[in-house]
Design a protein around this motif. Structure first.
Motif, PDB file in Angstrom:
ATOM      1  N   SER A  52       3.349   9.658  -8.265  1.00 20.36           N
ATOM      2  CA  SER A  52       2.809   8.346  -8.790  1.00 20.36           C
ATOM      3  C   SER A  52       3.229   7.363  -7.677  1.00 20.36           C
ATOM      4  N   TYR A  53       2.239   6.232  -7.307  1.00 15.45           N
ATOM      5  CA  TYR A  53       2.621   5.322  -6.449  1.00 15.45           C
ATOM      6  C   TYR A  53       3.878   4.339  -6.903  1.00 15.45           C
ATOM      7  N   TYR A  54       4.245   4.298  -8.202  1.00 17.88           N
ATOM      8  CA  TYR A  54       5.242   3.437  -8.825  1.00 17.88           C
ATOM      9  C   TYR A  54       6.685   4.206  -7.937  1.00 17.88           C
ATOM     10  N   ALA A  84      -5.090  16.653  -2.024  1.00 19.69           N
ATOM     11  CA  ALA A  84      -4.786  18.064  -2.739  1.00 19.69           C
ATOM     12  C   ALA A  84      -3.235  18.755  -2.386  1.00 19.69           C
ATOM     13  N   ARG A  85      -3.090  18.339  -1.145  1.00 15.57           N
ATOM     14  CA  ARG A  85      -1.645  18.715  -0.544  1.00 15.57           C
ATOM     15  C   ARG A  85      -0.423  18.235  -1.281  1.00 15.57           C
ATOM     16  N   PHE A  86      -0.721  17.197  -2.183  1.00 17.19           N
ATOM     17  CA  PHE A  86       0.663  16.754  -2.586  1.00 17.19           C
ATOM     18  C   PHE A  86       0.697  17.449  -4.030  1.00 17.19           C
ATOM     19  N   ASN A  96       0.969  -4.245  -5.721  1.00 19.63           N
ATOM     20  CA  ASN A  96       0.529  -2.984  -5.159  1.00 19.63           C
ATOM     21  C   ASN A  96      -1.015  -2.855  -5.294  1.00 19.63           C
ATOM     22  N   LEU A  97      -1.836  -2.320  -4.473  1.00 23.29           N
ATOM     23  CA  LEU A  97      -3.102  -1.901  -4.578  1.00 23.29           C
ATOM     24  C   LEU A  97      -3.649  -1.324  -5.608  1.00 23.29           C
ATOM     25  N   ASP A  98      -2.868  -0.108  -5.794  1.00 17.94           N
ATOM     26  CA  ASP A  98      -3.394   0.843  -6.779  1.00 17.94           C
ATOM     27  C   ASP A  98      -2.529   1.785  -7.416  1.00 17.94           C
ATOM     28  N   GLU A  99      -2.927   2.656  -8.406  1.00 14.89           N
ATOM     29  CA  GLU A  99      -2.057   3.581  -9.150  1.00 14.89           C
ATOM     30  C   GLU A  99      -2.990   4.642  -9.730  1.00 14.89           C
ATOM     31  N   ALA A 158       0.827  -1.240   0.060  1.00 15.77           N
ATOM     32  CA  ALA A 158      -0.020   0.006  -0.103  1.00 15.77           C
ATOM     33  C   ALA A 158       0.997   1.221   0.069  1.00 15.77           C
ATOM     34  N   THR A 159       0.362   2.350  -0.414  1.00 11.25           N
ATOM     35  CA  THR A 159       1.081   3.503  -0.416  1.00 11.25           C
ATOM     36  C   THR A 159       0.275   4.527   0.698  1.00 11.25           C
ATOM     37  N   GLY A 160       0.570   5.680   0.584  1.00  6.81           N
ATOM     38  CA  GLY A 160       0.100   6.814   1.290  1.00  6.81           C
ATOM     39  C   GLY A 160       1.147   7.225   2.667  1.00  6.81           C
ATOM     40  N   SER A 161       0.893   8.189   3.604  1.00  5.69           N
ATOM     41  CA  SER A 161       1.697   8.462   4.633  1.00  5.69           C
ATOM     42  C   SER A 161       1.984   7.309   5.730  1.00  5.69           C
ATOM     43  N   THR A 162       0.736   6.580   5.983  1.00  6.54           N
ATOM     44  CA  THR A 162       0.717   5.475   6.947  1.00  6.54           C
ATOM     45  C   THR A 162       1.850   4.368   6.881  1.00  6.54           C
ATOM     46  N   PRO A 163       2.084   3.920   5.548  1.00  7.15           N
ATOM     47  CA  PRO A 163       2.998   2.887   5.492  1.00  7.15           C
ATOM     48  C   PRO A 163       4.454   3.343   5.430  1.00  7.15           C
ATOM     49  N   LEU A 223      -2.933  -2.856   4.217  1.00  5.94           N
ATOM     50  CA  LEU A 223      -3.892  -1.505   4.076  1.00  5.94           C
ATOM     51  C   LEU A 223      -3.550  -0.578   4.774  1.00  5.94           C
ATOM     52  N   GLY A 224      -3.741   0.532   4.313  1.00 10.48           N
ATOM     53  CA  GLY A 224      -4.087   1.790   5.058  1.00 10.48           C
ATOM     54  C   GLY A 224      -5.655   1.921   5.089  1.00 10.48           C
ATOM     55  N   ILE A 225      -5.987   3.307   5.455  1.00 11.51           N
ATOM     56  CA  ILE A 225      -7.476   3.471   5.296  1.00 11.51           C
ATOM     57  C   ILE A 225      -7.807   4.896   4.974  1.00 11.51           C
ATOM     58  N   GLY A 226      -8.658   5.197   4.123  1.00 13.53           N
ATOM     59  CA  GLY A 226      -8.966   6.653   3.720  1.00 13.53           C
ATOM     60  C   GLY A 226      -9.805   7.252   4.863  1.00 13.53           C
ATOM     61  N   GLY A 240     -13.200   5.576   4.910  1.00 16.57           N
ATOM     62  CA  GLY A 240     -13.184   4.419   5.006  1.00 16.57           C
ATOM     63  C   GLY A 240     -12.781   3.545   3.669  1.00 16.57           C
ATOM     64  N   HIS A 241     -12.396   4.259   2.813  1.00 18.62           N
ATOM     65  CA  HIS A 241     -11.865   3.480   1.263  1.00 18.62           C
ATOM     66  C   HIS A 241     -10.683   2.669   1.663  1.00 18.62           C
ATOM     67  N   ILE A 242     -10.652   1.647   0.953  1.00 18.09           N
ATOM     68  CA  ILE A 242      -9.592   0.762   1.025  1.00 18.09           C
ATOM     69  C   ILE A 242      -8.884   0.620  -0.555  1.00 18.09           C
ATOM     70  N   GLY A 243      -7.614   0.458  -0.862  1.00 20.13           N
ATOM     71  CA  GLY A 243      -7.290   0.816  -1.938  1.00 20.13           C
ATOM     72  C   GLY A 243      -7.821   2.222  -2.407  1.00 20.13           C
ATOM     73  N   PHE A 244      -8.621   2.132  -3.568  1.00 23.84           N
ATOM     74  CA  PHE A 244      -9.424   3.345  -4.082  1.00 23.84           C
ATOM     75  C   PHE A 244     -10.795   2.620  -4.256  1.00 23.84           C
ATOM     76  N   ASN A 245     -11.130   1.743  -3.433  1.00 25.62           N
ATOM     77  CA  ASN A 245     -12.762   1.480  -3.430  1.00 25.62           C
ATOM     78  C   ASN A 245     -13.089   2.287  -2.317  1.00 25.62           C
ATOM     79  N   SER A 289      -7.008  11.905  12.393  1.00 23.93           N
ATOM     80  CA  SER A 289      -7.912  12.085  11.233  1.00 23.93           C
ATOM     81  C   SER A 289      -8.431  10.850  10.865  1.00 23.93           C
ATOM     82  N   LYS A 290      -8.094   9.570  11.463  1.00 25.02           N
ATOM     83  CA  LYS A 290      -8.585   8.256  11.409  1.00 25.02           C
ATOM     84  C   LYS A 290      -9.532   8.017  12.451  1.00 25.02           C
ATOM     85  N   ALA A 291      -9.733   8.894  13.420  1.00 26.02           N
ATOM     86  CA  ALA A 291     -10.412   8.439  14.622  1.00 26.02           C
ATOM     87  C   ALA A 291     -11.952   8.150  14.349  1.00 26.02           C
TER      88      ALA A 291
HETATM   89  C1  GLP Z   1      -4.811   6.869  -0.552  1.00 22.89           C
HETATM   90  C2  GLP Z   1      -4.527   5.343  -0.802  1.00 22.89           C
HETATM   91  C3  GLP Z   1      -5.129   4.251   0.217  1.00 22.89           C
HETATM   92  C4  GLP Z   1      -4.524   4.807   1.747  1.00 22.89           C
HETATM   93  C5  GLP Z   1      -4.906   6.372   1.749  1.00 22.89           C
HETATM   94  C6  GLP Z   1      -4.554   6.862   3.042  1.00 22.89           C
HETATM   95  O1  GLP Z   1      -5.970   7.169  -0.937  1.00 22.89           O
HETATM   96  N1  GLP Z   1      -5.086   4.883  -2.188  1.00 22.89           N
HETATM   97  O2  GLP Z   1      -4.484   3.006   0.013  1.00 22.89           O
HETATM   98  O3  GLP Z   1      -4.876   3.999   2.586  1.00 22.89           O
HETATM   99  O4  GLP Z   1      -4.635   7.137   0.765  1.00 22.89           O
HETATM  100  O5  GLP Z   1      -3.519   7.535   3.207  1.00 22.89           O
HETATM  101  P1  GLP Z   1      -2.605   8.022   4.324  1.00 22.89           P
HETATM  102  O6  GLP Z   1      -2.057   6.785   4.941  1.00 22.89           O
HETATM  103  O7  GLP Z   1      -1.815   9.065   3.715  1.00 22.89           O
HETATM  104  O8  GLP Z   1      -3.649   8.369   5.473  1.00 22.89           O
END
Ligand code: GLP
Length: 241
Positions: A79-81, A166-168, A65-68, A35-40, A131-134, A137-142, A201-203
């Protein structure tokens, strides 16, 4: 669902990396779902430490990887790559032919989805999906929706996710509005799932993920149906539970 409450981001990173490291030790040719994002980011730093001190060998490890994002060149630093090579792959001995992400530049989206589905199948499925989490509540980009897609597909990002990203990016126009992502069946087919969450932010979403009704409005709530999910979340992320 096992829920481990840890003190903070660093502890979350160490715990989650510990599970991934155990998987690699037990099965050196395992298939990791990443997974990507700041969490991992901290998790990947811990894995690199493990490699550098000789505890971990990635030479037979495979990853998907989950997504791109659609439309981003792999050399684009958003890019996630780019993220994966920068934060993990370039620092360990994983072979280039063994890591996979959807191709954000694919001209035929349907073909790209079929190609990526086929890669995951040909590897024999995912042993451990990180997995991280949006915040929605999204996982990947579901994304939350009345219906979810099963397999790899091109997803339209919600305003909540576009704003969170947007911050990126320099301007709204630069923020990708679509992304290739594993579907819910792809994710749920992983033999083991580790979801990491950190920060206030995830609370709000975490109680819905862990105890809420199972609903497509919170895609991560579907994880309650999976037989082997470990959630590692810090005190801030679990503060409303
Ligand atoms: C993106 C990714 C998710 C990730 C989420 C949370 O939307 N597609 O896989 O879990 O961001 O990102 P962060 O870990 O930066 O909070």
């Amino acid at each position: 669902m096992r829920v481990y409450k840890v003190k903070n981001y660093d502890e979350m990173s160490r715990q989650a990396a510990g599970i991934i490291a155990s998987m690699i030790t037990l099965n050196p040719a395992c298939v990791l779902g990443l997974a990507t994002g700041s969490t991992p980011e901290g998790i990947y730093r811990e894995l690199i430490k493990g490699y550098n001190n000789g505890d971990l060998d990635f030479s037979e490890v495979k990853s998907v990887n989950l997504d791109e994002y659609q439309g981003l060149d792999p050399n684009n630093d958003q890019s996630y790559y780019y993220y994966m090579t920068d934060k993990l792959f370039n620092h360990v001995n994983i072979k280039k032919e063994n890591y996979h992400l959807p191709n954000g530049l694919a001209e035929d989206a349907a073909k790209e989805c079929a190609r990526y589905d086929e890669i995951i199948k040909s590897l024999g499925g995912v042993d451990l999906q990180l997995l991280g989490i949006g915040i929605n509540g999204h996982i990947g980009f579901n994304e939350p929706s009345e219906k979810l897609e099963k397999d790899v597909h091109l997803a339209k990002l919600t305003e909540s996710t576009i704003n969170a990203n947007a911050r990126f990016f320099k301007s709204y126009d630069d923020i990708p509005k679509h992304a290739f992502t594993m579907g819910v069946r792809t994710i749920m087919s992983a033999r083991k799932i580790v979801l990491a969450a950190s920060g206030k932010s995830k609370a709000e979403i975490m109680p819905a993920v862990i105890n809420g009704p199972i609903t497509t409005a919170v895609p991560a709530s579907l994880l309650q149906l999976h037989p082997d999910v470990t959630i590692i979340a810090d005190e801030d992320a679990l503060s409303l539970l």
